[in-house]
Design an enzyme around this catalytic site. Structure first.
Site, PDB file in Angstrom:
ATOM      1  N   SER A  21      51.803  22.108  18.013  1.00 56.15           N
ATOM      2  CA  SER A  21      51.409  23.224  18.866  1.00 56.15           C
ATOM      3  C   SER A  21      52.295  23.228  20.122  1.00 56.15           C
ATOM      4  O   SER A  21      53.516  23.267  19.989  1.00 56.15           O
ATOM      5  CB  SER A  21      49.909  23.144  19.171  1.00 56.15           C
ATOM      6  OG  SER A  21      49.449  24.351  19.706  1.00 56.15           O
ATOM      7  N   GLU A 118      48.391  31.864  10.728  1.00 57.11           N
ATOM      8  CA  GLU A 118      48.329  31.481  12.142  1.00 57.11           C
ATOM      9  C   GLU A 118      49.291  32.274  12.998  1.00 57.11           C
ATOM     10  O   GLU A 118      50.306  32.779  12.541  1.00 57.11           O
ATOM     11  CB  GLU A 118      48.524  29.989  12.327  1.00 57.11           C
ATOM     12  CG  GLU A 118      49.917  29.455  12.207  1.00 57.11           C
ATOM     13  CD  GLU A 118      50.002  28.031  12.740  1.00 57.11           C
ATOM     14  OE1 GLU A 118      50.052  27.867  13.971  1.00 57.11           O
ATOM     15  OE2 GLU A 118      50.008  27.094  11.937  1.00 57.11           O
ATOM     16  N   HIS A 148      45.936  27.683  12.400  1.00 56.72           N
ATOM     17  CA  HIS A 148      46.458  26.752  13.398  1.00 56.72           C
ATOM     18  C   HIS A 148      45.530  25.530  13.474  1.00 56.72           C
ATOM     19  O   HIS A 148      44.336  25.674  13.658  1.00 56.72           O
ATOM     20  CB  HIS A 148      46.551  27.436  14.761  1.00 56.72           C
ATOM     21  CG  HIS A 148      47.275  26.623  15.779  1.00 56.72           C
ATOM     22  ND1 HIS A 148      48.630  26.401  15.716  1.00 56.72           N
ATOM     23  CD2 HIS A 148      46.833  25.963  16.869  1.00 56.72           C
ATOM     24  CE1 HIS A 148      48.993  25.654  16.743  1.00 56.72           C
ATOM     25  NE2 HIS A 148      47.921  25.366  17.449  1.00 56.72           N
TER      26      HIS A 148
END
Length: 177
Positions: A21, A118, A148
């Site tokens: 991320s 995502e 995600h």
């Protein structure tokens, strides 16, 4: 770390920059910075659902707004928190948002992973494509139906196990060379 490798009992030629991320975005930014400053060359970059682009222009950011575990609103909030008044600025350096880089030549091999469901899907695919276009090496995995953080939310799911296996195979290959 590379400068203190002997002291740490590490091999400076086997350092992989990695993150998930926002951490994936930071790892990509560090790879750019190390390349541009002539620092030690990492063996690879492991980018898991990387947060690379502050501009919020991709199809996946619009498509998954309100649906992904990390959606367009979360993404804009995070980028605003990180960049402050520089959020969306035309002259934002790639060290702040790696998707802004215009030259991805000379980067270490990359493993880029993202879910098909995502927000970061399209920017991750574009980043891998830009590495290829610059003559670099990227292994791209888009995991079907994955959101995600899929492997954190459902670590025992088949897709999560497959993703971990693919990452480990890539790491083994990169660290052997």
């Amino acid at each position: 770390m590379a400068g203190r490798a002997a002291e740490l009992g590490a091999d400076p030629g086997r350092i992989v920059l990695g993150g998930k991320s926002a951490g994936g975005g930071l790892a990509a930014a560090l790879a750019l910075l190390v390349r541009d400053r002539g620092g030690p060359v990492p063996a690879g970059q492991l980018l898991l659902s990387p947060m690379l682009d502050d501009r919020d222009r991709t199809f996946s950011t619009r498509q998954l707004a309100g649906h992904d575990t990390w959606d367009r609103t979360s993404n804009a909030t995070a980028w605003r928190a990180v960049l402050g008044e520089h959020y969306g600025a035309a002259d934002l350096p790639p060290y702040a948002a790696p998707a802004r880089a215009t030259d991805l030549a000379g980067l270490p091999p990359a493993y880029v992973e993202v879910g098909s469901a995502e927000t970061f899907r399209d920017e991750a695919v574009a980043y891998a494509d830009a590495i290829w276009r610059a003559g670099g090496d990227a292994e791209l995995h888009v995991w079907s139906g994955a959101c995600h953080g899929f492997d954190t939310y459902a670590p025992k799911a088949a897709v999560s196990r497959d993703a971990r296996d693919a990452r480990l195979r890539w790491l083994r290959r990169v660290l052997r060379s």
